[in-house]
Design a protein around this motif. Structure first.
Motif, PDB file in Angstrom:
ATOM      1  N   THR A  23     -18.840 111.386  14.897  1.00  0.00           N
ATOM      2  CA  THR A  23     -18.673 109.939  15.000  1.00  0.00           C
ATOM      3  C   THR A  23     -19.973 109.310  15.457  1.00  0.00           C
ATOM      4  O   THR A  23     -20.806 109.939  16.108  1.00  0.00           O
ATOM      5  N   VAL A  24     -20.142 108.046  15.101  1.00  0.00           N
ATOM      6  CA  VAL A  24     -21.278 107.256  15.546  1.00  0.00           C
ATOM      7  C   VAL A  24     -20.744 105.916  16.025  1.00  0.00           C
ATOM      8  O   VAL A  24     -19.628 105.517  15.679  1.00  0.00           O
ATOM      9  N   SER A  25     -21.526 105.218  16.835  1.00  0.00           N
ATOM     10  CA  SER A  25     -21.128 103.886  17.283  1.00  0.00           C
ATOM     11  C   SER A  25     -21.690 102.836  16.336  1.00  0.00           C
ATOM     12  O   SER A  25     -22.723 103.039  15.687  1.00  0.00           O
ATOM     13  N   ALA A  26     -21.007 101.714  16.264  1.00  0.00           N
ATOM     14  CA  ALA A  26     -21.434 100.617  15.404  1.00  0.00           C
ATOM     15  C   ALA A  26     -20.955  99.305  16.019  1.00  0.00           C
ATOM     16  O   ALA A  26     -20.057  99.291  16.873  1.00  0.00           O
ATOM     17  N   GLU A  27     -21.556  98.203  15.578  1.00  0.00           N
ATOM     18  CA  GLU A  27     -21.165  96.876  16.054  1.00  0.00           C
ATOM     19  C   GLU A  27     -20.393  96.152  14.956  1.00  0.00           C
ATOM     20  O   GLU A  27     -20.813  96.135  13.795  1.00  0.00           O
ATOM     21  N   VAL A  28     -19.286  95.529  15.317  1.00  0.00           N
ATOM     22  CA  VAL A  28     -18.497  94.749  14.375  1.00  0.00           C
ATOM     23  C   VAL A  28     -19.165  93.398  14.161  1.00  0.00           C
ATOM     24  O   VAL A  28     -19.400  92.639  15.112  1.00  0.00           O
ATOM     25  N   ILE A  29     -19.498  93.106  12.905  1.00  0.00           N
ATOM     26  CA  ILE A  29     -20.085  91.812  12.566  1.00  0.00           C
ATOM     27  C   ILE A  29     -18.987  90.764  12.451  1.00  0.00           C
ATOM     28  O   ILE A  29     -19.065  89.677  13.013  1.00  0.00           O
ATOM     29  N   ASN A  38     -16.532  94.240   8.898  1.00  0.00           N
ATOM     30  CA  ASN A  38     -17.918  94.375   8.459  1.00  0.00           C
ATOM     31  C   ASN A  38     -18.726  94.882   9.642  1.00  0.00           C
ATOM     32  O   ASN A  38     -18.611  94.349  10.756  1.00  0.00           O
ATOM     33  N   LEU A  39     -19.538  95.929   9.427  1.00  0.00           N
ATOM     34  CA  LEU A  39     -20.218  96.622  10.511  1.00  0.00           C
ATOM     35  C   LEU A  39     -21.735  96.582  10.371  1.00  0.00           C
ATOM     36  O   LEU A  39     -22.268  96.520   9.259  1.00  0.00           O
ATOM     37  N   ARG A  40     -22.406  96.672  11.525  1.00  0.00           N
ATOM     38  CA  ARG A  40     -23.840  96.955  11.570  1.00  0.00           C
ATOM     39  C   ARG A  40     -23.984  98.333  12.206  1.00  0.00           C
ATOM     40  O   ARG A  40     -23.644  98.535  13.371  1.00  0.00           O
ATOM     41  N   GLY A  61     -18.353  91.453  17.443  1.00  0.00           N
ATOM     42  CA  GLY A  61     -19.060  91.826  18.663  1.00  0.00           C
ATOM     43  C   GLY A  61     -18.561  93.103  19.297  1.00  0.00           C
ATOM     44  O   GLY A  61     -19.215  93.636  20.199  1.00  0.00           O
ATOM     45  N   ASP A  62     -17.420  93.625  18.845  1.00  0.00           N
ATOM     46  CA  ASP A  62     -16.916  94.886  19.380  1.00  0.00           C
ATOM     47  C   ASP A  62     -17.873  96.034  19.072  1.00  0.00           C
ATOM     48  O   ASP A  62     -18.482  96.077  17.991  1.00  0.00           O
ATOM     49  N   THR A  63     -17.984  96.959  20.007  1.00  0.00           N
ATOM     50  CA  THR A  63     -18.655  98.224  19.736  1.00  0.00           C
ATOM     51  C   THR A  63     -17.577  99.262  19.467  1.00  0.00           C
ATOM     52  O   THR A  63     -16.652  99.429  20.274  1.00  0.00           O
TER      53      THR A  63
END
Length: 310
Positions: A23-29, A38-40, A61-63
């Motif tokens: 797994t990796v972390s991402a930010e919700v756009i 939609n993710l960054r 803005g969620d991680t």
């Protein structure tokens, strides 16, 4: 394929390969109208990424933790326990529901006089409070003690108003080629302006009430411009229905919301705007942008009004 089925197969394959779940972390756009996000992630943007049921109360803005793979899936949110936020939202719902309750513990009648403890009412007055609920006051010849406290004045219930119509204008006339309100210009044929119409419903809903806030909810339409975030260039207009000629723009522009493709969002209107809409000097919401950078189409336009106790 169902997300849970796909996740199960990937876990099984990873286990057999000895690699485990990566797994990796991402930010919700943005959160989209399909419930996807939609993710960054790792410097790139991914659109319409599916989520497991464990990821609730999704918001920009969620991680989040994302299972990597050909079909990435958001597994859960990273961060603080959302219990406090949930408690606050549940309390607000309970307060709203409580407005429908009547502050009388019992109501009985009969042909004979009541038993002990009752006092005869000589005159009864009634009125309607700001929330539209009945209020009674009884004048008595004598009272056995201090009157029960009158309930606090309640604010009128929140109202949500849907548009009666919407449209797009280009070069001073309706643009029949745009199926949803559109701003900007993608083809070089001229900037578009779009609008949502409510008749007189906004002013009617606000008549005799004190407005606390107004918000408007929109969805960024797919297939209109770039996939990344585009700023909504918002205006007020004074039309109760779609004009046959040019759509006139009033106050604005205000950049209250930026949405990526498919995303949903809510804009909180400035105080001056809600005053104009409540009084009827303005009647609806419009958008107008310039060139390819502002080009986007939007749906929605549901306007929510909250009030204060009068």
């Amino acid at each position: 394929m169902d997300i849970r089925d796909q996740l199960g197969k990937d876990l099984d394959a990873a286990d057999k390969a000895g690699g485990g779940l990566q797994t990796v972390s991402a930010e919700v756009i943005d959160v989209t109208d399909r419930g996807t996000v939609n993710l960054r992630m790792g410097g790139a943007e991914l659109y319409d990424v599916a989520c497991t049921d464990a990821y609730r109360n999704r918001k920009a803005g969620d991680t989040v933790a994302v299972r990597r793979g050909v079909v990435p899936v958001v597994l859960w949110r990273l961060g603080a326990d959302p219990a406090d936020t949930d408690e606050a939202s549940i309390t607000e719902v309970a307060k709203d529901a409580a407005q429908d309750l009547i502050a009388i513990s019992a109501f009985t009648w009969g042909t004979a006089a009541p038993g002990g403890g009752y006092e005869e009412v000589t005159t009864l007055w009634a009125k309607k409070d700001g929330a539209g609920k009945g209020v009674l006051y009884a004048q008595m010849t004598s009272v056995p003690g201090t009157s029960p406290e009158a309930p606090a004045t309640r604010a009128p219930k929140t109202v949500t108003i849907s548009p009666t119509d919407s449209g797009t204008w280009r070069r001073g006339r309706p643009d029949d080629y745009a199926s949803s309100p559109t701003q900007g210009d993608w083809t070089g044929r001229g900037d578009r302006r779009g609008a949502w119409f409510y008749g007189t419903k906004i002013a009617d809903a606000c008549a005799g009430k004190s407005v606390k806030a107004m918000t408007v909810r929109f969805t960024r339409k797919r297939g209109s411009g770039v996939n990344g975030k585009v700023k909504m260039r918002l205006y007020l207009h004074d039309h109760t229905s779609a004009p046959s000629g040019q759509l006139d723009l009033d106050a604005g522009p205000e950049t209250l919301l930026s949405l990526s493709v498919g995303a949903q969002g809510t804009a909180t209107l400035p105080a001056a705007w809600r005053t104009a809409l409540a009084s009827g000097s303005a009647r609806g919401i419009a958008i107008y942008g310039h060139g390819r950078g502002d080009y986007a189409a939007f749906t929605g336009g549901q306007l929510t009004i909250t009030f204060t106790a009068s």
